[in-house]
Each structure stands twice: as structure tokens, then as C-alpha cells.
Design a protein around this motif. Structure first.
Motif, PDB file in Angstrom:
ATOM      1  N   THR A   6       0.835  -1.207   0.000  1.00  0.00           N
ATOM      2  CA  THR A   6       0.000   0.000   0.000  1.00  0.00           C
ATOM      3  C   THR A   6       0.868   1.253   0.000  1.00  0.00           C
ATOM      4  O   THR A   6       0.526   2.241  -0.638  1.00  0.00           O
ATOM      5  N   PHE A   7       2.002   1.197   0.697  1.00  0.00           N
ATOM      6  CA  PHE A   7       2.917   2.331   0.678  1.00  0.00           C
ATOM      7  C   PHE A   7       3.421   2.568  -0.749  1.00  0.00           C
ATOM      8  O   PHE A   7       3.428   3.695  -1.235  1.00  0.00           O
ATOM      9  N   GLY A   8       3.830   1.482  -1.434  1.00  0.00           N
ATOM     10  CA  GLY A   8       4.307   1.602  -2.811  1.00  0.00           C
ATOM     11  C   GLY A   8       3.250   2.167  -3.741  1.00  0.00           C
ATOM     12  O   GLY A   8       3.533   3.002  -4.598  1.00  0.00           O
ATOM     13  N   TYR A   9       2.023   1.723  -3.556  1.00  0.00           N
ATOM     14  CA  TYR A   9       0.913   2.220  -4.375  1.00  0.00           C
ATOM     15  C   TYR A   9       0.739   3.725  -4.183  1.00  0.00           C
ATOM     16  O   TYR A   9       0.649   4.479  -5.141  1.00  0.00           O
ATOM     17  N   CYS A  15       3.925  10.306  -6.990  1.00  0.00           N
ATOM     18  CA  CYS A  15       4.898  10.642  -8.038  1.00  0.00           C
ATOM     19  C   CYS A  15       4.187  11.030  -9.330  1.00  0.00           C
ATOM     20  O   CYS A  15       4.593  11.972 -10.011  1.00  0.00           O
ATOM     21  N   VAL A  16       3.131  10.317  -9.671  1.00  0.00           N
ATOM     22  CA  VAL A  16       2.349  10.652 -10.869  1.00  0.00           C
ATOM     23  C   VAL A  16       1.726  12.038 -10.693  1.00  0.00           C
ATOM     24  O   VAL A  16       1.787  12.882 -11.591  1.00  0.00           O
ATOM     25  N   ALA A  27       8.019   5.743 -11.528  1.00  0.00           N
ATOM     26  CA  ALA A  27       8.534   6.814 -10.676  1.00  0.00           C
ATOM     27  C   ALA A  27      10.041   6.995 -10.893  1.00  0.00           C
ATOM     28  O   ALA A  27      10.788   6.025 -10.958  1.00  0.00           O
ATOM     29  N   LYS A  28      10.463   8.264 -11.020  1.00  0.00           N
ATOM     30  CA  LYS A  28      11.884   8.568 -11.202  1.00  0.00           C
ATOM     31  C   LYS A  28      12.662   8.432  -9.896  1.00  0.00           C
ATOM     32  O   LYS A  28      13.883   8.350  -9.910  1.00  0.00           O
TER      33      LYS A  28
END
Length: 74
Positions: A6-9, A15-16, A27-28
Motif C-alpha cells: 500500500t505504501f508503494g501504491y 509521483c504521478v 517513478a523517477k
């Protein structure tokens, strides 16, 4: 408590929204790269390495010195 997935999501979604993604919508930056940037910038601006070590949650200042020591004299 958020999980890694969920953190990654939510990190990717942020980032988007901030328009810091490449052409493949990847994500850069990563949370780790932002953490490293924060620590490096703090040290470059004269924050004592002991403080940075505490902020990063390192159990030993040796960890911080091993990672960031090559960046300068502390």
C-alpha cells in the motif's frame, strides 16, 4: 499500519501527481533515493553527522559514517 504494497501504491500515485515519472509512468525516485538525498543535503549543509544518524534511525553512527563518510569531512 500501511503495508509495503500500500505504501508503494501511494508513493507511485504521489509521483504521478507530482509529474516525476518517466515515459513508462515509472517513478523517477524511490523512497530510498529521497532518504539518501535528504541525508546528503543535511550533511552538506553542516548538520552534524550524529544528528543525521539519529534522524535516519541508525542504531550506530558507524552505519551513517560508512554510508555517508565519503561525502565529506565530519
Amino acid at each position: 499500519m500501511p503495508t509495503a504494497s500500500t505504501f508503494g501504491y501511494h508513493f507511485k500515485k504521489a509521483c504521478v501527481a507530482a509529474d516525476v515519472v518517466d515515459v513508462d509512468c515509472k517513478a523517477k525516485y524511490t523512497p530510498g533515493s529521497l532518504r539518501h538525498f535528504f541525508a546528503s543535503t543535511a550533511l552538506a549543509n553542516g548538520v552534524p553527522i550524529l544528528e543525521v544518524s539519529r534522524w535516519l534511525g541508525h542504531k550506530s553512527i558507524k552505519t551513517t559514517v560508512d554510508i555517508y563518510g565519503p561525502l565529506g569531512r565530519f
